[in-house]
Scaffold this motif. Structure first.
Motif, PDB file in Angstrom:
ATOM      1  N   LEU A 138       6.334   0.171  -3.348  1.00 14.76           N
ATOM      2  CA  LEU A 138       5.630   0.787  -4.471  1.00 14.76           C
ATOM      3  C   LEU A 138       4.487   1.630  -3.926  1.00 14.76           C
ATOM      4  N   GLN A 139       3.938   2.479  -4.759  1.00 15.65           N
ATOM      5  CA  GLN A 139       2.826   3.339  -4.334  1.00 15.65           C
ATOM      6  C   GLN A 139       1.685   3.235  -5.331  1.00 15.65           C
ATOM      7  N   ALA A 140       0.473   3.226  -4.798  1.00 17.50           N
ATOM      8  CA  ALA A 140      -0.706   3.155  -5.669  1.00 17.50           C
ATOM      9  C   ALA A 140      -1.940   3.592  -4.889  1.00 17.50           C
ATOM     10  N   ASP A 141      -2.867   4.222  -5.585  1.00 19.21           N
ATOM     11  CA  ASP A 141      -4.161   4.577  -5.022  1.00 19.21           C
ATOM     12  C   ASP A 141      -5.113   3.422  -5.310  1.00 19.21           C
ATOM     13  N   LEU A 142      -5.373   2.607  -4.315  1.00 22.53           N
ATOM     14  CA  LEU A 142      -6.175   1.406  -4.528  1.00 22.53           C
ATOM     15  C   LEU A 142      -7.642   1.718  -4.821  1.00 22.53           C
ATOM     16  N   LYS A 143      -8.038   2.960  -4.615  1.00 21.70           N
ATOM     17  CA  LYS A 143      -9.416   3.348  -4.923  1.00 21.70           C
ATOM     18  C   LYS A 143      -9.595   3.683  -6.402  1.00 21.70           C
ATOM     19  N   SER A 144      -8.483   3.753  -7.123  1.00 21.13           N
ATOM     20  CA  SER A 144      -8.540   4.069  -8.554  1.00 21.13           C
ATOM     21  C   SER A 144      -8.341   2.811  -9.384  1.00 21.13           C
ATOM     22  N   GLU A 145      -8.798   2.850 -10.635  1.00 18.08           N
ATOM     23  CA  GLU A 145      -8.614   1.705 -11.524  1.00 18.08           C
ATOM     24  C   GLU A 145      -7.145   1.455 -11.795  1.00 18.08           C
ATOM     25  N   ARG A 146      -6.394   2.540 -11.915  1.00 22.93           N
ATOM     26  CA  ARG A 146      -4.961   2.396 -12.154  1.00 22.93           C
ATOM     27  C   ARG A 146      -4.286   1.713 -10.968  1.00 22.93           C
ATOM     28  N   GLY A 147      -4.697   2.106  -9.769  1.00 22.20           N
ATOM     29  CA  GLY A 147      -4.139   1.494  -8.570  1.00 22.20           C
ATOM     30  C   GLY A 147      -4.512   0.033  -8.458  1.00 22.20           C
ATOM     31  N   GLN A 148      -5.761  -0.303  -8.811  1.00 20.33           N
ATOM     32  CA  GLN A 148      -6.204  -1.685  -8.787  1.00 20.33           C
ATOM     33  C   GLN A 148      -5.407  -2.533  -9.781  1.00 20.33           C
ATOM     34  N   THR A 149      -5.118  -1.934 -10.932  1.00 16.08           N
ATOM     35  CA  THR A 149      -4.318  -2.637 -11.938  1.00 16.08           C
ATOM     36  C   THR A 149      -2.928  -2.951 -11.397  1.00 16.08           C
ATOM     37  N   SER A 150      -2.320  -1.955 -10.725  1.00 12.60           N
ATOM     38  CA  SER A 150      -0.990  -2.158 -10.136  1.00 12.60           C
ATOM     39  C   SER A 150      -1.031  -3.248  -9.068  1.00 12.60           C
ATOM     40  N   LEU A 151      -2.095  -3.227  -8.264  1.00  8.68           N
ATOM     41  CA  LEU A 151      -2.244  -4.224  -7.208  1.00  8.68           C
ATOM     42  C   LEU A 151      -2.343  -5.632  -7.779  1.00  8.68           C
ATOM     43  N   HIS A 152      -3.192  -5.803  -8.758  1.00  8.70           N
ATOM     44  CA  HIS A 152      -3.410  -7.148  -9.286  1.00  8.70           C
ATOM     45  C   HIS A 152      -2.230  -7.638 -10.126  1.00  8.70           C
ATOM     46  N   LYS A 153      -1.472  -6.718 -10.628  1.00  3.99           N
ATOM     47  CA  LYS A 153      -0.234  -7.120 -11.307  1.00  3.99           C
ATOM     48  C   LYS A 153       0.703  -7.776 -10.294  1.00  3.99           C
ATOM     49  N   GLN A 154       0.741  -7.238  -9.099  1.00  3.54           N
ATOM     50  CA  GLN A 154       1.567  -7.815  -8.041  1.00  3.54           C
ATOM     51  C   GLN A 154       0.960  -9.124  -7.508  1.00  3.54           C
ATOM     52  N   LEU A 155      -0.369  -9.122  -7.326  1.00  2.80           N
ATOM     53  CA  LEU A 155      -1.027 -10.307  -6.775  1.00  2.80           C
ATOM     54  C   LEU A 155      -0.859 -11.538  -7.663  1.00  2.80           C
ATOM     55  N   ALA A 156      -0.748 -11.321  -8.946  1.00  2.00           N
ATOM     56  CA  ALA A 156      -0.612 -12.430  -9.882  1.00  2.00           C
ATOM     57  C   ALA A 156       0.681 -13.216  -9.657  1.00  2.00           C
ATOM     58  N   LYS A 157       1.645 -12.617  -8.970  1.00  2.00           N
ATOM     59  CA  LYS A 157       2.921 -13.296  -8.707  1.00  2.00           C
ATOM     60  C   LYS A 157       3.224 -13.354  -7.201  1.00  2.00           C
ATOM     61  N   THR A 158       2.158 -13.388  -6.392  1.00  2.00           N
ATOM     62  CA  THR A 158       2.302 -13.347  -4.936  1.00  2.00           C
ATOM     63  C   THR A 158       1.842 -14.652  -4.294  1.00  2.00           C
ATOM     64  N   ASP A 159       2.568 -15.080  -3.267  1.00  4.16           N
ATOM     65  CA  ASP A 159       2.171 -16.256  -2.487  1.00  4.16           C
ATOM     66  C   ASP A 159       1.319 -15.870  -1.283  1.00  4.16           C
ATOM     67  N   VAL A 160       1.680 -14.765  -0.632  1.00  5.89           N
ATOM     68  CA  VAL A 160       0.976 -14.338   0.580  1.00  5.89           C
ATOM     69  C   VAL A 160       0.708 -12.842   0.514  1.00  5.89           C
ATOM     70  N   LEU A 161      -0.539 -12.471   0.770  1.00  2.00           N
ATOM     71  CA  LEU A 161      -0.932 -11.063   0.871  1.00  2.00           C
ATOM     72  C   LEU A 161      -1.207 -10.756   2.338  1.00  2.00           C
ATOM     73  N   ILE A 162      -0.659  -9.637   2.826  1.00  2.00           N
ATOM     74  CA  ILE A 162      -0.911  -9.174   4.184  1.00  2.00           C
ATOM     75  C   ILE A 162      -1.646  -7.843   4.109  1.00  2.00           C
ATOM     76  N   THR A 163      -2.781  -7.737   4.801  1.00  2.00           N
ATOM     77  CA  THR A 163      -3.539  -6.489   4.833  1.00  2.00           C
ATOM     78  C   THR A 163      -3.743  -6.058   6.280  1.00  2.00           C
ATOM     79  N   SER A 164      -4.098  -4.782   6.465  1.00  2.00           N
ATOM     80  CA  SER A 164      -4.431  -4.292   7.814  1.00  2.00           C
ATOM     81  C   SER A 164      -5.619  -3.335   7.750  1.00  2.00           C
ATOM     82  N   PHE A 165      -6.553  -3.618   6.834  1.00  2.00           N
ATOM     83  CA  PHE A 165      -7.757  -2.809   6.687  1.00  2.00           C
ATOM     84  C   PHE A 165      -8.896  -3.405   7.507  1.00  2.00           C
ATOM     85  N   ARG A 166      -9.882  -2.581   7.842  1.00  2.00           N
ATOM     86  CA  ARG A 166     -11.106  -3.100   8.428  1.00  2.00           C
ATOM     87  C   ARG A 166     -11.855  -3.890   7.352  1.00  2.00           C
ATOM     88  N   PRO A 167     -12.672  -4.846   7.751  1.00  2.00           N
ATOM     89  CA  PRO A 167     -13.421  -5.638   6.764  1.00  2.00           C
ATOM     90  C   PRO A 167     -14.229  -4.793   5.781  1.00  2.00           C
TER      91      PRO A 167
END
Length: 305
Positions: free
Chosen positions: A77-106
């Motif tokens: 999927l694609q989303a701009d995590l810096k936007s509210e719409r992107g954050q909404t898409s992200l948290h929609k996925q997180l609500a049904k996720t067991d493990v999140l993997i990231t590779s961002f700096r702190p």
């Protein structure tokens, strides 16, 4: 094209586990490739691509074939995590996720409101694996596979390393971290399972892979660095041979095949033994050496020039 690991992970031990990855380039996608092979249901959330560029993951730009292998069967999927719409898409996925993997700096995780503290408060059972370049206070430093390998002594002269060892080692560390997190969550005793956080540093993976060199094993003075006549790369009549007759019984068979006296197998560090084996191998073709390996049970692999 099938992933090279597809026949080795057949038990589907992660069936029913849902993984969401935000990780780009190589370590994260390579880890997810293995998690999928274990049966996990994996989804990747990529940034929105720039105009005319698809996908947004750099790997898909500079090596599409590698991107395709690692993303085979993966829901992207694609989303701009810096936007509210992107954050909404992200948290929609997180609500049904067991493990999140990231590779961002702190610092980027702070800006995206994806710190462990924030995520754990909102999703108590969510496990998070954060891939960084280096641990602790060095996590904000710029780096890449080559710099981490250089830092651990894996870069020789001006030659580029044969593989992306820090990245691939980091992918295995990531897979291991996911399995550890799920096991700890299962053991937490909470009815829903308490989420667990793990940080994986690519520099740590490089340092782990560099341990044989740190111990001196692969230095020129080490038995698997060229000091032992039975463990070297030699030229042969029409190519090269990677010879690995390290143990005494293999060394004896090699010396016997080369027509050397029996005591030579006990003198594998002597220059004369190196010279005699090298001379023997120059008289042998790849086909002859392959036949020798099979008939005499000598570990070797022939290569073109």
């Amino acid at each position: 094209m099938n992933a090279p690991h597809s026949n080795s992970l057949t038990h589907k031990s992660l069936k029913g586990i849902r993984v969401l990855t935000l990780a780009l380039n190589l370590p994260g996608p390579a880890a997810v490739m293995r998690l999928q092979a274990m049966g996990a249901k994996c989804t990747k959330l990529e940034p929105m691509p720039m105009t005319g560029m698809k996908p947004a993951d750099p790997m898909g730009i500079y090596k599409p074939a590698a991107y395709d292998v690692m993303h085979q069967g993966l829901k992207v999927l694609q989303a701009d995590l810096k936007s509210e719409r992107g954050q909404t898409s992200l948290h929609k996925q997180l609500a049904k996720t067991d493990v999140l993997i990231t590779s961002f700096r702190p610092s980027a995780l702070v800006k995206l409101r994806l710190t462990w503290k924030e995520l754990h408060k909102r999703y108590p059972s969510l496990c998070v694996v954060s891939i960084v370049g280096a641990p602790a206070e060095r996590a904000e430093e710029a780096g890449h596979d080559l710099t981490y390998q250089a830092d651990t002594g894996l870069v020789n002269g001006l030659e580029m390393p044969a593989s992306l060892y820090a990245d691939m080692g980091g992918s295995l560390f990531t897979t291991e971290a996911v399995l550890q997190a799920l096991l700890l969550r299962q053991r937490s005793g909470h009815s829903q399972g308490q989420g667990v956080f793990h940080q994986v540093a690519l520099s740590d993976a490089a340092a782990y892979l560099a341990l044989p060199r740190t111990w001196g094993l692969t230095l020129a003075s080490g038995d698997v660095g060229g000091a032992h006549a039975g463990y070297k790369v030699y030229p042969c009549k029409n190519g090269r041979v990677a010879l690995a007759a390290l143990e005494p019984h293999f060394a004896r068979r090699l010396c016997e095949a080369a027509g050397l006296p029996q005591q030579a197998a006990m003198q594998m560090h002597k220059r004369s033994t190196h010279t005699a084996i090298a001379q023997f191998l120059t008289t042998q073709t790849r086909a002859q050496l392959d036949k020798l390996a099979s008939s005499k049970d000598i570990p070797l692999h022939t290569l073109p020039r």
